[in-house]
Write an enzyme that holds these catalytic residues in place. Structure first.
Site, PDB file in Angstrom:
ATOM      1  N   ALA A  10      59.540  59.568  35.804  1.00 48.53           N
ATOM      2  CA  ALA A  10      59.347  60.491  36.932  1.00 48.53           C
ATOM      3  C   ALA A  10      60.352  60.266  38.067  1.00 48.53           C
ATOM      4  O   ALA A  10      61.133  61.168  38.421  1.00 48.53           O
ATOM      5  CB  ALA A  10      57.915  60.361  37.448  1.00 48.53           C
ATOM      6  N   ARG A  21      72.599  67.744  41.302  1.00 44.97           N
ATOM      7  CA  ARG A  21      72.554  69.129  41.788  1.00 44.97           C
ATOM      8  C   ARG A  21      73.235  69.239  43.157  1.00 44.97           C
ATOM      9  O   ARG A  21      73.925  70.201  43.443  1.00 44.97           O
ATOM     10  CB  ARG A  21      71.095  69.608  41.888  1.00 44.97           C
ATOM     11  CG  ARG A  21      70.980  71.128  41.949  1.00 44.97           C
ATOM     12  CD  ARG A  21      69.536  71.619  41.873  1.00 44.97           C
ATOM     13  NE  ARG A  21      68.714  70.846  40.965  1.00 44.97           N
ATOM     14  CZ  ARG A  21      67.609  70.187  41.315  1.00 44.97           C
ATOM     15  NH1 ARG A  21      67.190  70.199  42.566  1.00 44.97           N
ATOM     16  NH2 ARG A  21      66.916  69.521  40.439  1.00 44.97           N
ATOM     17  N   GLU A  32      67.658  53.626  30.518  1.00 45.09           N
ATOM     18  CA  GLU A  32      66.219  53.509  30.242  1.00 45.09           C
ATOM     19  C   GLU A  32      66.021  52.532  29.095  1.00 45.09           C
ATOM     20  O   GLU A  32      66.638  52.685  28.042  1.00 45.09           O
ATOM     21  CB  GLU A  32      65.640  54.898  29.904  1.00 45.09           C
ATOM     22  CG  GLU A  32      64.267  54.892  29.263  1.00 45.09           C
ATOM     23  CD  GLU A  32      63.191  54.138  30.053  1.00 45.09           C
ATOM     24  OE1 GLU A  32      63.021  54.429  31.249  1.00 45.09           O
ATOM     25  OE2 GLU A  32      62.532  53.245  29.457  1.00 45.09           O
ATOM     26  N   SER A  38      61.442  61.005  30.341  1.00 43.66           N
ATOM     27  CA  SER A  38      60.847  62.249  30.841  1.00 43.66           C
ATOM     28  C   SER A  38      59.510  62.593  30.204  1.00 43.66           C
ATOM     29  O   SER A  38      59.318  63.688  29.697  1.00 43.66           O
ATOM     30  CB  SER A  38      61.845  63.391  30.568  1.00 43.66           C
ATOM     31  OG  SER A  38      61.343  64.620  31.016  1.00 43.66           O
ATOM     32  N   CYS A  42      50.476  60.801  32.474  1.00 45.04           N
ATOM     33  CA  CYS A  42      49.218  61.388  32.965  1.00 45.04           C
ATOM     34  C   CYS A  42      48.496  62.167  31.865  1.00 45.04           C
ATOM     35  O   CYS A  42      47.278  62.345  31.919  1.00 45.04           O
ATOM     36  CB  CYS A  42      49.500  62.321  34.147  1.00 45.04           C
ATOM     37  SG  CYS A  42      50.647  61.624  35.335  1.00 45.04           S
ATOM     38  N   VAL A  80      68.424  47.006  31.689  1.00 40.26           N
ATOM     39  CA  VAL A  80      69.271  46.309  32.659  1.00 40.26           C
ATOM     40  C   VAL A  80      68.676  44.921  32.876  1.00 40.26           C
ATOM     41  O   VAL A  80      67.496  44.780  33.194  1.00 40.26           O
ATOM     42  CB  VAL A  80      69.332  47.090  33.990  1.00 40.26           C
ATOM     43  CG1 VAL A  80      70.165  46.329  35.017  1.00 40.26           C
ATOM     44  CG2 VAL A  80      69.912  48.480  33.757  1.00 40.26           C
ATOM     45  N   ASN A 276      57.736  61.412  41.769  1.00 44.66           N
ATOM     46  CA  ASN A 276      58.670  62.539  41.708  1.00 44.66           C
ATOM     47  C   ASN A 276      59.265  62.846  43.069  1.00 44.66           C
ATOM     48  O   ASN A 276      60.464  63.083  43.201  1.00 44.66           O
ATOM     49  CB  ASN A 276      57.946  63.787  41.186  1.00 44.66           C
ATOM     50  CG  ASN A 276      57.935  63.812  39.667  1.00 44.66           C
ATOM     51  OD1 ASN A 276      58.977  63.965  39.046  1.00 44.66           O
ATOM     52  ND2 ASN A 276      56.762  63.621  39.084  1.00 44.66           N
ATOM     53  N   TYR A 396      36.140  82.877  51.375  1.00 44.84           N
ATOM     54  CA  TYR A 396      34.798  83.014  50.790  1.00 44.84           C
ATOM     55  C   TYR A 396      34.685  84.300  49.981  1.00 44.84           C
ATOM     56  O   TYR A 396      35.022  85.376  50.454  1.00 44.84           O
ATOM     57  CB  TYR A 396      33.718  83.035  51.883  1.00 44.84           C
ATOM     58  CG  TYR A 396      32.412  83.654  51.402  1.00 44.84           C
ATOM     59  CD1 TYR A 396      31.712  83.062  50.341  1.00 44.84           C
ATOM     60  CD2 TYR A 396      31.914  84.829  51.951  1.00 44.84           C
ATOM     61  CE1 TYR A 396      30.550  83.632  49.868  1.00 44.84           C
ATOM     62  CE2 TYR A 396      30.741  85.408  51.480  1.00 44.84           C
ATOM     63  CZ  TYR A 396      30.055  84.806  50.426  1.00 44.84           C
ATOM     64  OH  TYR A 396      28.920  85.370  49.945  1.00 44.84           O
TER      65      TYR A 396
HETATM   66  C1  LIG Z   1      47.180  56.947  31.484  1.00 46.17           C
HETATM   67  C2  LIG Z   1      47.832  57.331  32.779  1.00 46.17           C
HETATM   68  C3  LIG Z   1      47.382  58.426  33.470  1.00 46.17           C
HETATM   69  C4  LIG Z   1      47.978  58.796  34.681  1.00 46.17           C
HETATM   70  N1  LIG Z   1      47.509  59.895  35.326  1.00 46.17           N
HETATM   71  C5  LIG Z   1      48.081  60.263  36.495  1.00 46.17           C
HETATM   72  C6  LIG Z   1      47.648  61.427  37.167  1.00 46.17           C
HETATM   73  O1  LIG Z   1      46.752  62.138  36.691  1.00 46.17           O
HETATM   74  N2  LIG Z   1      48.240  61.755  38.341  1.00 46.17           N
HETATM   75  C7  LIG Z   1      49.271  61.013  38.872  1.00 46.17           C
HETATM   76  O2  LIG Z   1      49.795  61.377  39.933  1.00 46.17           O
HETATM   77  N3  LIG Z   1      49.725  59.908  38.238  1.00 46.17           N
HETATM   78  C8  LIG Z   1      49.159  59.516  37.067  1.00 46.17           C
HETATM   79  N4  LIG Z   1      49.623  58.405  36.414  1.00 46.17           N
HETATM   80  C9  LIG Z   1      50.685  57.592  37.033  1.00 46.17           C
HETATM   81  C10 LIG Z   1      52.094  58.095  36.715  1.00 46.17           C
HETATM   82  O3  LIG Z   1      52.262  58.230  35.341  1.00 46.17           O
HETATM   83  C11 LIG Z   1      53.095  57.112  37.276  1.00 46.17           C
HETATM   84  O4  LIG Z   1      52.867  56.985  38.654  1.00 46.17           O
HETATM   85  C12 LIG Z   1      54.529  57.566  37.058  1.00 46.17           C
HETATM   86  O5  LIG Z   1      54.847  57.583  35.705  1.00 46.17           O
HETATM   87  C13 LIG Z   1      55.494  56.649  37.788  1.00 46.17           C
HETATM   88  O6  LIG Z   1      56.794  57.048  37.536  1.00 46.17           O
HETATM   89  P1  LIG Z   1      57.997  56.038  37.709  1.00 46.17           P
HETATM   90  O7  LIG Z   1      59.215  56.788  37.315  1.00 46.17           O
HETATM   91  O8  LIG Z   1      57.946  55.421  39.047  1.00 46.17           O
HETATM   92  O9  LIG Z   1      57.686  54.839  36.711  1.00 46.17           O
HETATM   93  P2  LIG Z   1      57.498  54.820  35.131  1.00 46.17           P
HETATM   94  O10 LIG Z   1      56.930  56.084  34.630  1.00 46.17           O
HETATM   95  O11 LIG Z   1      56.767  53.546  34.834  1.00 46.17           O
HETATM   96  O12 LIG Z   1      58.987  54.703  34.595  1.00 46.17           O
HETATM   97  C14 LIG Z   1      59.771  53.560  34.815  1.00 46.17           C
HETATM   98  C15 LIG Z   1      60.738  53.434  33.662  1.00 46.17           C
HETATM   99  O13 LIG Z   1      61.652  52.399  33.952  1.00 46.17           O
HETATM  100  C16 LIG Z   1      61.987  51.760  32.746  1.00 46.17           C
HETATM  101  N5  LIG Z   1      62.513  50.432  33.055  1.00 46.17           N
HETATM  102  C17 LIG Z   1      61.845  49.414  33.640  1.00 46.17           C
HETATM  103  N6  LIG Z   1      62.645  48.343  33.770  1.00 46.17           N
HETATM  104  C18 LIG Z   1      63.855  48.690  33.260  1.00 46.17           C
HETATM  105  C19 LIG Z   1      65.080  48.013  33.110  1.00 46.17           C
HETATM  106  N7  LIG Z   1      65.232  46.748  33.499  1.00 46.17           N
HETATM  107  N8  LIG Z   1      66.106  48.677  32.527  1.00 46.17           N
HETATM  108  C20 LIG Z   1      65.970  49.957  32.112  1.00 46.17           C
HETATM  109  N9  LIG Z   1      64.808  50.646  32.237  1.00 46.17           N
HETATM  110  C21 LIG Z   1      63.775  50.017  32.802  1.00 46.17           C
HETATM  111  C22 LIG Z   1      60.667  51.707  31.998  1.00 46.17           C
HETATM  112  O14 LIG Z   1      60.889  51.548  30.603  1.00 46.17           O
HETATM  113  C23 LIG Z   1      60.056  53.062  32.353  1.00 46.17           C
HETATM  114  O15 LIG Z   1      60.321  54.021  31.360  1.00 46.17           O
HETATM  115  C24 LIG Z   1      49.053  58.031  35.194  1.00 46.17           C
HETATM  116  C25 LIG Z   1      49.521  56.907  34.490  1.00 46.17           C
HETATM  117  C26 LIG Z   1      48.921  56.562  33.295  1.00 46.17           C
HETATM  118  C27 LIG Z   1      49.434  55.365  32.555  1.00 46.17           C
END
Ligand SMILES: Cc1cc2nc3c(=O)[nH]c(=O)nc-3n(C[C@H](O)[C@H](O)[C@H](O)COP(=O)(O)OP(=O)(O)OC[C@H]3O[C@@H](n4cnc5c(N)ncnc54)[C@H](O)[C@@H]3O)c2cc1C
Length: 418
Positions: A10, A21, A32, A38, A42, A80, A276, A396
């Site tokens: 995200a 952009r 990654e 991507s 959730c 990384v 996001n 309403y």
């Molecule tokens: C089951 C579930 C349900 C959820 N439901 C909701 C919801 O309904 N509403 C909501 O708002 N949020 C929800 N969330 C939370 C949401 O998914 C996360 O907040 C969101 O994915 C965070 O995005 P991010 O990009 O910060 O981190 P992440 O999605 O964790 O992505 C981080 C990425 O970094 C990569 N990475 C880490 N370290 C390294 C490295 N050293 N080198 C290269 N890559 C690396 C990881 O592999 C990962 O792919 C949910 C989460 C889960 C697990």
């Protein structure tokens, strides 16, 4: 000029796409460590429930598609291992050195659970569990941890007809110090056949499947190793522009903290919607803009066995801790006109006795929960008082709302308490 983004979900992809952009001349590279990018974590509970048919539906873009659509290169399976900011250089696990001019750290969070456990955090976790359930449907499943992921997961597994026990060490659900909320949620879940074991410190009950939903922590080891400062929450400390203490290095998403707009203190509330938005701001600033992320009011929503449960702002206990003198009410009303199949809705409101300022609230019900919590979230962001809320011109018509919306009924009660 090269922008490197670490993390391809995200926050990372929002940052990368926005930066490109805004400045087409920027070379943007996403690294990654996993093999997918991507995706919507959730959606994982709904994949396991069967409402989403295939995990591939949860994937927005492959790396090739992202390049085609956004003109941003993504390298998957590239972890990384170290950041040497003085040389503006990254080292990958395979030993490759990569130069950057600007950097966005979007490494997310990690599941807190023992080695060898089955968590539900990444897409890979979800697919592993999905395949396991298809091959070996369990007669009994145990979900450890009654946060929102544990509750959604327990509901999903129960909907498949399996016996499910939800276990937590705390005596409360959702880590909220709220006996009434716990009792209501528990009743709803038990009505759906989920066994709920709270204040449980012994070994987990016997089951064919045990899933850990025992919490998260910010994934900050890489950042810390590079000299990036963490805040009190344990997540990366950032400015409003999402910049870390290292010039030109930004952080966004679940690895970073942000400002809580009600308490005025840093907070760590790892959510996809926030990730996001933070990512967009980090990407814009990495591309030379001056944008700010205003922080969060702590708004969230989940579905617990058909019941919508939503929060914004702070609870009464959190408000007290933050130095307010809070008053709170909780009312029962209907989500639509009673003669239009109106269903029960519960609204809780918290406000500061000294100023009348709204500080938080929760909404529980089957329908219209998202609309009501979003009105409250907007009210908090606008620093409205209870009187201001009471004066809102809310819509309403019998199929959608009662003549006096549940939020207004709650506000009417709360003004009497101030
Ligand atoms: C089951 C579930 C349900 C959820 N439901 C909701 C919801 O309904 N509403 C909501 O708002 N949020 C929800 N969330 C939370 C949401 O998914 C996360 O907040 C969101 O994915 C965070 O995005 P991010 O990009 O910060 O981190 P992440 O999605 O964790 O992505 C981080 C990425 O970094 C990569 N990475 C880490 N370290 C390294 C490295 N050293 N080198 C290269 N890559 C690396 C990881 O592999 C990962 O792919 C949910 C989460 C889960 C697990």
């Amino acid at each position: 000029m090269r922008l490197v983004v670490i993390g391809g979900v995200a926050a990372g992809l929002s940052a990368a796409a926005r930066a490109k952009r805004l400045d087409a001349s920027l070379e943007v590279l996403v690294l990654e460590k996993g093999d997918q990018i991507s995706y919507s974590a959730c959606g994982l509970p709904y994949l396991l429930e069967g409402q989403v048919r295939d995990w591939r539906q949860l994937v927005g873009f492959t790396a090739d598609e992202f390049l085609g659509a956004k003109n941003v290169s993504v390298r998957t399976s590239t972890e990384v291992a170290a950041i040497a900011h003085s040389r503006r250089e990254l080292t990958t696990h395979s030993g490759e050195k990569l130069h950057y001019d600007k950097l966005v750290v979007a490494t997310g969070a990690r599941a807190r659970c023992p080695e060898q456990c089955m968590p539900l955090h990444t897409l890979a976790d979800g697919v592993r569990l999905w395949e396991h359930l298809r091959q070996t449907p369990p007669a009994r499943a145990v979900v450890l941890g009654a946060g929102y992921i544990g509750i959604e997961l327990a509901g999903a597994l129960r909907a498949r007809g399996w016996g499910v026990t939800l276990v937590d060490r705390s005596e409360h659900l959702l880590q909220r110090d709220d006996t009434e909320l716990t009792a209501t949620l528990r009743r709803v879940m038990e009505r759906h056949g989920v066994r709920v074991l709270l204040a449980h410190n012994g070994p987990p009950p016997e089951a064919e499947l045990t899933v850990h939903a025992t919490g998260l922590q910010p994934n900050v080891t890489l950042a810390e190793g590079a000299g990036i400062e963490l805040g009190r929450t344990g997540a990366i400390r950032v400015t409003e522009r999402m910049e870390t203490n290292l010039a030109g290095v930004f952080a966004a998403g679940d690895c970073a903290e942000t400002l809580h707009r009600v308490t005025g203190s840093p907070t760590w509330i790892p959510l996809g919607t926030t990730a996001n938005k933070m990512g967009r701001v980090a990407g814009a600033n990495a591309a030379g803009r001056r944008e700010r992320f205003p922080g969060v009011t702590g708004t969230s929503i989940l579905r617990a066995c058909g019941l919508g449960v939503a929060f914004t702002g702070v609870s009464q206990a959190q408000a007290r801790q933050a130095g307010f003198r809070p008053a709170a009410v909780r009312i029962q009303s209907r989500d639509r006109a009673a003669y239009f199949r109106g269903r029960p809705v519960t609204v809780e409101l918290v406000a500061d006795c000294e100023t009348g300022r709204l500080l938080g609230g929760s909404v529980l019900g089957e329908y219209g929960v998202e609309g009501r919590i979003n009105v409250l979230a907007t009210a908090l962001q606008a620093r409205m008082t209870v009187e201001d809320l009471l004066g809102l011109d809310l819509a309403y018509a019998p199929p959608y709302a009662p003549v006096m919306d549940a939020l207004l009924v709650a506000a009417q009660q709360l003004v009497k308490e101030l």
